[in-house]
Design an enzyme around this catalytic site. Structure first.
Site, PDB file in Angstrom:
ATOM      1  N   VAL A 158       0.961   8.282   4.345  1.00  0.00           N
ATOM      2  CA  VAL A 158       1.590   6.954   4.285  1.00  0.00           C
ATOM      3  C   VAL A 158       2.763   6.888   3.308  1.00  0.00           C
ATOM      4  CG1 VAL A 158      -0.439   5.677   5.080  1.00  0.00           C
ATOM      5  CG2 VAL A 158      -0.091   6.044   2.601  1.00  0.00           C
ATOM      6  N   SER A 163      -7.387  -5.107  -3.660  1.00  0.00           N
ATOM      7  CA  SER A 163      -8.622  -4.970  -4.451  1.00  0.00           C
ATOM      8  C   SER A 163      -8.725  -6.199  -5.336  1.00  0.00           C
ATOM      9  CB  SER A 163      -8.562  -3.716  -5.326  1.00  0.00           C
ATOM     10  OG  SER A 163      -9.602  -3.765  -6.309  1.00  0.00           O
ATOM     11  N   TYR A 165      -3.392   1.429 -10.758  1.00  0.00           N
ATOM     12  CA  TYR A 165      -4.053   0.932  -9.537  1.00  0.00           C
ATOM     13  C   TYR A 165      -3.916  -0.594  -9.430  1.00  0.00           C
ATOM     14  CZ  TYR A 165      -7.947   0.460  -6.143  1.00  0.00           C
ATOM     15  OH  TYR A 165      -8.734   0.174  -5.044  1.00  0.00           O
ATOM     16  N   ALA A 209      -1.675  -2.483 -10.791  1.00  0.00           N
ATOM     17  CA  ALA A 209      -0.278  -2.840 -10.530  1.00  0.00           C
ATOM     18  C   ALA A 209       0.017  -2.725  -9.033  1.00  0.00           C
ATOM     19  CB  ALA A 209       0.658  -1.921 -11.318  1.00  0.00           C
ATOM     20  N   LYS A 231      -2.152  -2.864  -6.531  1.00  0.00           N
ATOM     21  CA  LYS A 231      -2.916  -3.829  -5.729  1.00  0.00           C
ATOM     22  C   LYS A 231      -2.383  -5.250  -5.902  1.00  0.00           C
ATOM     23  CE  LYS A 231      -5.648  -0.839  -3.816  1.00  0.00           C
ATOM     24  NZ  LYS A 231      -5.504  -0.541  -2.379  1.00  0.00           N
TER      25      LYS A 231
END
Ligand SMILES: NC(=O)c1ccc[n+]([C@@H]2O[C@H](COP(=O)([O-])OP(=O)(O)OC[C@H]3O[C@@H](n4cnc5c(N)ncnc54)[C@H](O)[C@@H]3O)[C@@H](O)[C@H]2O)c1
Length: 249
Positions: free
Chosen positions: A64, A142, A155, A157, A159
């Site tokens: 991705v 999340s 993580y 930041a 999400k």
């Protein structure tokens, strides 16, 4: 049953965890599926399982973070299935890194997969939805993107970025009848959290009003709600939280 008959869904990260659970449920509900993942073996196993429900399922190898690769996979999926109606972005990575030890490379890598990867899939799938006269985008963020997390600045930041990004898509794509929403799960038992420390897991479980982590199949029905009609017709720019009560916005 068969709430998605005639619909084509692209699901990233479909080889494991929530992406796989969403693929299974969408297959049971009659959708044609294009499964994108880095992990060919896992994704092909899920594709075979979904085909067992009688649905037309394809696998497309894609990282991705690779714009050309995602674009090629999306175009191939649209060609094979006759278009795209639904995009679920579930591909993601997670590691615990104390902020005072976090390298710029570690920060960038998480942002690349967990935020830019969502941008790329949306960027190349949305034009296919415009051609169809509408669609649904479902981005998995999340609950940590709302509340933050120790050792997870990179993580969280990413999400939080997914949540803001999706609100902008909701505003901008509404004239094309494309609805864009976020699912912000709480802790869910999948391979993603295998590496988290036992201390973190114990502390997190103790905080949860429901008192336990979720299972991937308990998140999939939220994706079905957002993908289906009339159930999902009035949701756009929203963040739904199957999170064991961890966050109450
Ligand atoms: N498990 C949890 O507790 C939890 C909680 C909240 C949010 N999330 C988010 O939910 C999503 C799904 O997580 P999961 O728990 O099902 O994880 P998982 O590890 O079980 O599945 C993630 C999938 O993404 C794929 N993937 C990873 N990097 C990729 C890349 N660059 N290109 C293509 N595919 C890639 C992996 O191969 C894997 O199949 C993630 O975005 C994750 O951040 C998970």
């Amino acid at each position: 049953m068969n709430q998605l008959t005639g619909k084509v869904a692209v699901i990233t990260g479909a080889g494991s965890g929530m992406g796989a659970a969403i693929a299974r449920l969408f297959a049971q509900e009659g959708a044609s599926l294009a499964l994108l993942d880095l992990n060919e073996q896992h994704a092909k196993e899920i594709a075979a399982e979904c085909a067992g429900y009688g649905t037309n399922t394809s696998y497309h190898a894609a990282d991705v973070t690779d714009s050309d690769g995602v674009r090629a996979a999306v175009v191939a999926a649209a060609a094979e299935h006759g278009g795209i109606d639904i995009l679920v972005n579930s591909a993601g990575i997670l590691d615990e890194t104390p902020f005072l030890e976090m390298s710029p490379e570690t920060f960038d890598r998480t942002l690349e997969v967990d935020l830019k990867g969502v941008f790329l899939s949306c960027r190349w799938a949305a034009p296919e939805m415009v051609k169809r006269g509408g669609g649904r985008i479902i981005n998995i963020a999340s609950q940590l993107g709302i509340k933050g997390g120790v050792n997870l600045a990179h993580y969280t930041a990413a999400k939080a970025g997914v949540i803001g990004f999706t609100k902008s898509l909701a505003l901008e794509l509404a004239p094309h009848h494309i609805l864009a929403n976020v699912i912000a799960p709480g802790p869910i038992v999948t391979p993603l959290i295998d590496g988290l420390s036992p201390d973190w897991k114990a502390a997190k479980q103790a905080e949860l009003p429901i008192g336990r982590f979720g299972q991937a199949h308990e998140v999939a029905p939220t994706a079905l709600l957002l993908a289906s009609s009339p159930g999902g017709d009035l949701y756009t720019g929203q963040t739904l939280g199957p999170n064991s009560g961890d966050v109450m916005p």
